[in-house]
Scaffold this motif. Structure first.
Motif, PDB file in Angstrom:
ATOM      1  N   UNK A  44       0.831  -1.198   0.000  1.00 24.97           N
ATOM      2  CA  UNK A  44       0.000   0.000   0.000  1.00 24.97           C
ATOM      3  C   UNK A  44       0.872   1.257   0.000  1.00 24.97           C
ATOM      4  N   UNK A  45       0.284   2.416  -0.306  1.00 24.26           N
ATOM      5  CA  UNK A  45       1.051   3.672  -0.245  1.00 24.26           C
ATOM      6  C   UNK A  45       1.616   3.967   1.139  1.00 24.26           C
ATOM      7  N   UNK A  46       0.931   3.476   2.188  1.00 21.18           N
ATOM      8  CA  UNK A  46       1.417   3.741   3.543  1.00 21.18           C
ATOM      9  C   UNK A  46       2.439   2.702   4.007  1.00 21.18           C
ATOM     10  N   UNK A  47       2.811   1.774   3.107  1.00 17.77           N
ATOM     11  CA  UNK A  47       3.854   0.815   3.431  1.00 17.77           C
ATOM     12  C   UNK A  47       3.365  -0.533   3.911  1.00 17.77           C
ATOM     13  N   UNK A  48       2.074  -0.657   4.199  1.00 14.63           N
ATOM     14  CA  UNK A  48       1.524  -1.954   4.628  1.00 14.63           C
ATOM     15  C   UNK A  48       1.231  -2.824   3.410  1.00 14.63           C
ATOM     16  N   UNK A  49       0.882  -4.072   3.671  1.00 13.73           N
ATOM     17  CA  UNK A  49       0.725  -5.041   2.578  1.00 13.73           C
ATOM     18  C   UNK A  49      -0.715  -5.129   2.091  1.00 13.73           C
ATOM     19  N   UNK A  50      -0.860  -5.912   1.019  1.00 13.93           N
ATOM     20  CA  UNK A  50      -2.164  -6.291   0.453  1.00 13.93           C
ATOM     21  C   UNK A  50      -2.949  -5.088  -0.062  1.00 13.93           C
ATOM     22  N   UNK A  51      -2.431  -4.465  -1.108  1.00  9.66           N
ATOM     23  CA  UNK A  51      -3.054  -3.272  -1.678  1.00  9.66           C
ATOM     24  C   UNK A  51      -3.969  -3.576  -2.856  1.00  9.66           C
ATOM     25  N   UNK A  52      -3.537  -4.453  -3.751  1.00 11.83           N
ATOM     26  CA  UNK A  52      -4.264  -4.687  -5.006  1.00 11.83           C
ATOM     27  C   UNK A  52      -5.107  -5.957  -4.941  1.00 11.83           C
ATOM     28  N   UNK A  53      -6.438  -5.833  -5.216  1.00 11.75           N
ATOM     29  CA  UNK A  53      -7.205  -4.625  -5.498  1.00 11.75           C
ATOM     30  C   UNK A  53      -7.816  -4.054  -4.219  1.00 11.75           C
ATOM     31  N   UNK A  54      -8.558  -2.962  -4.351  1.00 13.54           N
ATOM     32  CA  UNK A  54      -9.216  -2.350  -3.193  1.00 13.54           C
ATOM     33  C   UNK A  54     -10.503  -3.101  -2.872  1.00 13.54           C
ATOM     34  N   UNK A  55     -10.513  -3.781  -1.736  1.00 20.66           N
ATOM     35  CA  UNK A  55     -11.699  -4.529  -1.328  1.00 20.66           C
ATOM     36  C   UNK A  55     -12.851  -3.622  -0.952  1.00 20.66           C
ATOM     37  N   UNK A  56     -12.558  -2.483  -0.322  1.00 21.58           N
ATOM     38  CA  UNK A  56     -13.605  -1.526   0.032  1.00 21.58           C
ATOM     39  C   UNK A  56     -14.324  -1.029  -1.223  1.00 21.58           C
ATOM     40  N   UNK A  57     -13.524  -0.696  -2.249  1.00 24.86           N
ATOM     41  CA  UNK A  57     -14.107  -0.194  -3.491  1.00 24.86           C
ATOM     42  C   UNK A  57     -14.918  -1.281  -4.191  1.00 24.86           C
ATOM     43  N   UNK A  58     -14.382  -2.498  -4.230  1.00 26.72           N
ATOM     44  CA  UNK A  58     -15.106  -3.605  -4.849  1.00 26.72           C
ATOM     45  C   UNK A  58     -16.432  -3.843  -4.146  1.00 26.72           C
ATOM     46  N   UNK A  59     -16.417  -3.753  -2.824  1.00 24.23           N
ATOM     47  CA  UNK A  59     -17.628  -3.954  -2.046  1.00 24.23           C
ATOM     48  C   UNK A  59     -18.653  -2.859  -2.323  1.00 24.23           C
ATOM     49  N   UNK A  60     -18.196  -1.620  -2.340  1.00 24.18           N
ATOM     50  CA  UNK A  60     -19.094  -0.488  -2.569  1.00 24.18           C
ATOM     51  C   UNK A  60     -19.715  -0.540  -3.956  1.00 24.18           C
ATOM     52  N   UNK A  61     -18.928  -0.891  -4.961  1.00 20.37           N
ATOM     53  CA  UNK A  61     -19.446  -0.940  -6.330  1.00 20.37           C
ATOM     54  C   UNK A  61     -20.348  -2.147  -6.568  1.00 20.37           C
ATOM     55  N   UNK A  75      -7.449   8.903  -0.499  1.00 18.80           N
ATOM     56  CA  UNK A  75      -7.196  10.024   0.413  1.00 18.80           C
ATOM     57  C   UNK A  75      -6.648   9.549   1.748  1.00 18.80           C
ATOM     58  N   UNK A  76      -7.076   8.350   2.156  1.00 15.82           N
ATOM     59  CA  UNK A  76      -6.585   7.765   3.403  1.00 15.82           C
ATOM     60  C   UNK A  76      -5.224   7.090   3.241  1.00 15.82           C
ATOM     61  N   UNK A  77      -4.646   7.223   2.033  1.00 15.90           N
ATOM     62  CA  UNK A  77      -3.318   6.669   1.763  1.00 15.90           C
ATOM     63  C   UNK A  77      -3.280   5.143   1.868  1.00 15.90           C
ATOM     64  N   UNK A  78      -4.418   4.502   1.576  1.00 18.60           N
ATOM     65  CA  UNK A  78      -4.507   3.045   1.660  1.00 18.60           C
ATOM     66  C   UNK A  78      -4.418   2.365   0.296  1.00 18.60           C
ATOM     67  N   UNK A  79      -4.693   3.122  -0.777  1.00 18.81           N
ATOM     68  CA  UNK A  79      -4.705   2.500  -2.095  1.00 18.81           C
ATOM     69  C   UNK A  79      -4.224   3.454  -3.177  1.00 18.81           C
ATOM     70  N   UNK A  80      -3.680   2.842  -4.240  1.00 18.74           N
ATOM     71  CA  UNK A  80      -3.346   3.564  -5.457  1.00 18.74           C
ATOM     72  C   UNK A  80      -4.557   3.571  -6.370  1.00 18.74           C
ATOM     73  N   UNK A  81      -4.515   4.400  -7.407  1.00 24.17           N
ATOM     74  CA  UNK A  81      -5.635   4.479  -8.334  1.00 24.17           C
ATOM     75  C   UNK A  81      -5.855   3.156  -9.064  1.00 24.17           C
TER      76      UNK A  81
END
Length: 231
Positions: free
Chosen positions: A134-151, A185-191
């Motif tokens: 992730x952008x903040x240095x933690x693991x498991x970024x791709x893909x965004x589960x929050x975004x997948x859930x919301x969509x 914005x929360x620095x958790x995911x890339x575009x």
């Protein structure tokens, strides 16, 4: 992931309790036929996510992160952790408020469970296999589960209520897009994570509708004692 699974279990109990109080009447349960054109948007989103992840990982991603750090440095909140589930509550809440859905609650719940099984399952497999940082240095970024859930929730809302209430798709997809923006914005995911997650969420729901057999809530024939049991 454990939080998501706990939510799904809680949500199913909530729906069963709700269904005992209100039965869906007068709903036609019209199947959603496969349409190749309907795959263009989700496939394009997923392809864009893959391309940005593979080829633009350093340039584009770093540019987005730099913009974020310049204008939103230190920004953090947990609203997206909870807001991602709002479309699923609206999926039943809209009906409770008097809006007519496309599908009765039994088949709707079956479609929801199937789509979430595919959606969350693929998110988990991709995250743990690719192990993108992730952008903040933690693991498991791709893909965004929050975004997948919301969509995925936004897509179900659009399918269930969009025909009779044309404002629903616009509001639901705008809300889901806001979740994706908030993850960056929360620095958790890339575009790239957000784009792929959005496409995955949409496609998993459409696939669930296209393959659903609508075997729930069928009227049983009085002349056949085995109707609804063995077929």
């Amino acid at each position: 992931m454990n939080r998501w699974l706990s939510f799904v279990l809680f949500f199913n109990v909530f729906i069963l309790n709700y269904a005992q109080q209100k039965d869906s009447l007068g709903i036609e349960n019209r199947p959603l036929s496969f349409n190749l054109k309907k795959t263009i948007v989700p496939v394009a989103l997923m392809t864009s996510g893959i391309i940005f992840d593979a080829n633009g990982r350093e340039s584009l991603k770093n540019e987005v992160v730099e913009e974020r750090n310049e204008h939103l440095f230190g920004f953090t909140n947990h609203l997206d952790d909870y807001a991602q589930f709002a479309p699923f509550f609206a999926l039943y809440g809209f009906e409770l408020g008097g809006m007519k859905p496309r599908t009765d609650w039994k088949n709707r719940t079956a479609i929801l469970m199937k789509s979430q099984f595919v959606n969350l399952g693929l998110v988990y497999v991709l995250k743990t296999t690719l192990k993108r940082t992730r952008p903040d240095g933690t693991a498991f970024s791709f893909p965004s589960g929050h975004t997948a859930n919301a969509f995925s929730g936004a897509t179900m809302l659009a399918i269930e209520y969009g025909e009779n209430h044309q404002w629903v798709p616009y509001v639901s997809y705008a809300f889901a897009s806001g979740i994706g923006v908030m993850r960056m914005a929360n620095n958790k995911h890339y575009i790239s994570d957000v784009l792929f997650g959005a496409g995955l969420g949409i496609l998993s729901v459409k696939a669930a509708y296209w393959t659903h057999q609508y075997r729930w809530n069928r009227q049983k024939s009085e002349s056949d004692p085995f109707a609804g049991i063995i077929y």
